[in-house]
Design a protein around this motif. Structure first.
Motif, PDB file in Angstrom:
ATOM      1  N   UNK A  44      36.308  30.454  56.894  1.00 26.52           N
ATOM      2  CA  UNK A  44      36.802  31.918  55.840  1.00 26.52           C
ATOM      3  C   UNK A  44      38.243  30.765  55.675  1.00 26.52           C
ATOM      4  N   UNK A  45      39.271  30.823  57.159  1.00 32.38           N
ATOM      5  CA  UNK A  45      40.299  29.906  57.083  1.00 32.38           C
ATOM      6  C   UNK A  45      40.817  29.189  56.735  1.00 32.38           C
ATOM      7  N   UNK A  46      40.151  28.188  57.200  1.00 32.56           N
ATOM      8  CA  UNK A  46      39.890  27.065  57.546  1.00 32.56           C
ATOM      9  C   UNK A  46      39.110  26.062  56.172  1.00 32.56           C
ATOM     10  N   UNK A  47      38.355  26.147  55.427  1.00 36.13           N
ATOM     11  CA  UNK A  47      37.626  26.132  54.010  1.00 36.13           C
ATOM     12  C   UNK A  47      37.578  27.264  52.972  1.00 36.13           C
ATOM     13  N   UNK A  48      38.193  28.087  53.374  1.00 34.87           N
ATOM     14  CA  UNK A  48      38.435  29.006  52.099  1.00 34.87           C
ATOM     15  C   UNK A  48      37.314  29.404  51.096  1.00 34.87           C
ATOM     16  N   UNK A  49      36.428  30.018  51.948  1.00 37.74           N
ATOM     17  CA  UNK A  49      34.729  29.576  51.566  1.00 37.74           C
ATOM     18  C   UNK A  49      34.297  31.786  52.411  1.00 37.74           C
ATOM     19  N   UNK A  50      34.279  31.628  50.659  1.00 39.12           N
ATOM     20  CA  UNK A  50      33.203  33.558  51.565  1.00 39.12           C
ATOM     21  C   UNK A  50      31.934  33.314  51.354  1.00 39.12           C
ATOM     22  N   UNK A  51      31.433  32.410  51.689  1.00 39.19           N
ATOM     23  CA  UNK A  51      30.107  32.804  50.932  1.00 39.19           C
ATOM     24  C   UNK A  51      29.310  33.433  52.119  1.00 39.19           C
ATOM     25  N   UNK A  52      28.040  33.953  51.287  1.00 35.12           N
ATOM     26  CA  UNK A  52      27.254  34.469  52.575  1.00 35.12           C
ATOM     27  C   UNK A  52      25.718  34.027  52.375  1.00 35.12           C
ATOM     28  N   UNK A  53      25.048  33.905  52.916  1.00 42.08           N
ATOM     29  CA  UNK A  53      23.178  33.619  52.765  1.00 42.08           C
ATOM     30  C   UNK A  53      22.273  34.711  52.513  1.00 42.08           C
ATOM     31  N   UNK A  54      21.131  35.470  51.784  1.00 45.03           N
ATOM     32  CA  UNK A  54      20.687  36.188  51.798  1.00 45.03           C
ATOM     33  C   UNK A  54      19.778  35.887  52.211  1.00 45.03           C
ATOM     34  N   UNK A  55      18.783  35.962  53.242  1.00 48.70           N
ATOM     35  CA  UNK A  55      17.503  35.871  53.528  1.00 48.70           C
ATOM     36  C   UNK A  55      16.641  36.861  53.293  1.00 48.70           C
ATOM     37  N   UNK A  75      56.438  44.064  44.381  1.00 47.03           N
ATOM     38  CA  UNK A  75      55.529  44.460  45.273  1.00 47.03           C
ATOM     39  C   UNK A  75      54.622  44.635  44.958  1.00 47.03           C
ATOM     40  N   UNK A  76      54.343  44.367  43.709  1.00 48.56           N
ATOM     41  CA  UNK A  76      53.294  44.969  43.176  1.00 48.56           C
ATOM     42  C   UNK A  76      51.718  44.110  42.987  1.00 48.56           C
ATOM     43  N   UNK A  77      50.471  45.523  43.103  1.00 50.79           N
ATOM     44  CA  UNK A  77      49.127  44.159  43.187  1.00 50.79           C
ATOM     45  C   UNK A  77      49.455  43.324  42.196  1.00 50.79           C
ATOM     46  N   UNK A  78      49.676  43.989  40.836  1.00 45.17           N
ATOM     47  CA  UNK A  78      49.116  43.014  39.964  1.00 45.17           C
ATOM     48  C   UNK A  78      49.309  41.915  39.798  1.00 45.17           C
ATOM     49  N   UNK A  79      50.960  41.641  40.466  1.00 51.74           N
ATOM     50  CA  UNK A  79      51.629  40.600  40.472  1.00 51.74           C
ATOM     51  C   UNK A  79      51.073  39.439  41.761  1.00 51.74           C
ATOM     52  N   UNK A  80      50.826  40.373  42.697  1.00 53.00           N
ATOM     53  CA  UNK A  80      50.460  39.562  43.790  1.00 53.00           C
ATOM     54  C   UNK A  80      49.492  38.808  43.250  1.00 53.00           C
ATOM     55  N   UNK A  81      48.518  40.176  43.172  1.00 49.44           N
ATOM     56  CA  UNK A  81      46.379  38.908  42.870  1.00 49.44           C
ATOM     57  C   UNK A  81      46.509  37.920  42.338  1.00 49.44           C
ATOM     58  N   UNK A  82      47.771  37.814  41.481  1.00 50.77           N
ATOM     59  CA  UNK A  82      47.374  36.147  40.568  1.00 50.77           C
ATOM     60  C   UNK A  82      48.014  35.344  41.518  1.00 50.77           C
ATOM     61  N   UNK A  83      48.375  35.467  42.034  1.00 45.75           N
ATOM     62  CA  UNK A  83      48.393  34.274  43.594  1.00 45.75           C
ATOM     63  C   UNK A  83      46.939  33.848  43.956  1.00 45.75           C
ATOM     64  N   UNK A  84      45.858  34.819  43.630  1.00 44.35           N
ATOM     65  CA  UNK A  84      44.193  34.282  44.625  1.00 44.35           C
ATOM     66  C   UNK A  84      43.997  34.104  43.192  1.00 44.35           C
ATOM     67  N   UNK A  85      42.905  32.954  43.531  1.00 39.19           N
ATOM     68  CA  UNK A  85      41.706  32.870  42.504  1.00 39.19           C
ATOM     69  C   UNK A  85      40.609  33.166  43.237  1.00 39.19           C
ATOM     70  N   UNK A  86      39.512  33.875  42.680  1.00 38.63           N
ATOM     71  CA  UNK A  86      38.042  34.000  43.471  1.00 38.63           C
ATOM     72  C   UNK A  86      36.621  33.430  42.946  1.00 38.63           C
ATOM     73  N   UNK A  87      36.531  31.829  43.003  1.00 39.15           N
ATOM     74  CA  UNK A  87      35.075  31.773  41.879  1.00 39.15           C
ATOM     75  C   UNK A  87      33.667  31.825  42.417  1.00 39.15           C
ATOM     76  N   UNK A 144      44.857  30.381  46.806  1.00 37.10           N
ATOM     77  CA  UNK A 144      45.993  31.290  46.846  1.00 37.10           C
ATOM     78  C   UNK A 144      46.459  30.152  46.660  1.00 37.10           C
ATOM     79  N   UNK A 145      48.399  30.800  46.142  1.00 34.94           N
ATOM     80  CA  UNK A 145      48.950  29.847  46.738  1.00 34.94           C
ATOM     81  C   UNK A 145      50.376  30.434  47.679  1.00 34.94           C
ATOM     82  N   UNK A 146      49.494  30.653  48.346  1.00 36.97           N
ATOM     83  CA  UNK A 146      50.363  31.096  49.992  1.00 36.97           C
ATOM     84  C   UNK A 146      49.461  30.255  50.558  1.00 36.97           C
ATOM     85  N   UNK A 147      49.853  30.250  52.214  1.00 41.84           N
ATOM     86  CA  UNK A 147      49.580  29.335  52.609  1.00 41.84           C
ATOM     87  C   UNK A 147      49.015  30.124  54.155  1.00 41.84           C
TER      88      UNK A 147
END
Length: 184
Positions: A96-107, A21-33, A54-57
């Motif tokens: 965010x949910x469907x395309x797994x994107x967390x992008x932003x636009x600076x104006x 249940x350690x956050x270190x192990x859980x963080x390995x299942x999520x990759x942010x690029x 993420x390996x998780x759904x």
């Protein structure tokens, strides 16, 4: 003796549960690029890309962007507060949910918007991860117009040849002379 063995097994089970249940192990299942760099002209807009896998759904979560334009201070990038207020368009929940994107636009980008931007994604009850960061370069409006122009001003060529060409010619000459005398 059996009580001691059961207690030992319970202790081992508790340690395994704690470990998994350690956050270190859980963080390995999520990759942010994130891309390494981005650039835009002063006054323009730029999209800072952030994609997660993420390996998780599970896609129930949130994301936060951080900006560092000095070596010591990090600020949350928000449309509601702070120096980016009123200039941030965030990805909608479906993206965010469907395309797994967390992008932003600076104006209406300002020169002091230059710096490192880091995307952090948190999937609730699954994991949390950060990208390596995107270095944003804000170009001066007049400079980028000169560079993107189809017409090259001869004065620019003369200036570059004097400031770069002459010193390079000198260094090249010194290297050739040294090579000549080294082979004698």
């Amino acid at each position: 003796m059996q009580c001691w063995t059961t207690a030992g097994h319970a202790m081992n089970l508790a340690l395994l549960l704690l470990l998994f249940s350690s956050p270190v192990l859980r963080a390995q299942s999520l990759t942010v690029s994130q891309p390494g760099t981005a650039s835009t002209q002063e006054g323009g807009a730029v999209i800072l890309e952030c994609i997660y896998e993420s390996a998780s759904n599970s896609t129930i979560g949130r994301y936060t962007w951080y900006h560092n334009n000095t070596s010591s201070s990090w600020a949350t990038v928000s449309n509601e507060t702070g120096r980016h207020s009123g200039r941030v368009a965030a990805a909608d929940k479906a993206t965010f949910h469907t395309n797994r994107r967390a992008s932003i636009q600076l104006q209406r980008v300002l020169p002091n918007d230059s710096g490192l931007y880091v995307c952090e994604v948190e999937l609730f009850n699954v994991s949390q991860g950060r990208g390596n960061g995107t270095l944003l370069w804000v170009l001066d409006g007049t400079l980028s117009k000169e560079i993107s122009s189809d017409e090259i001003d001869p004065r620019v060529i003369i200036l570059w040849s004097r400031t770069i060409g002459v010193p390079l010619l000198f260094i090249f000459s010194v290297l050739l002379i040294n090579l000549y005398y080294a082979n004698k």
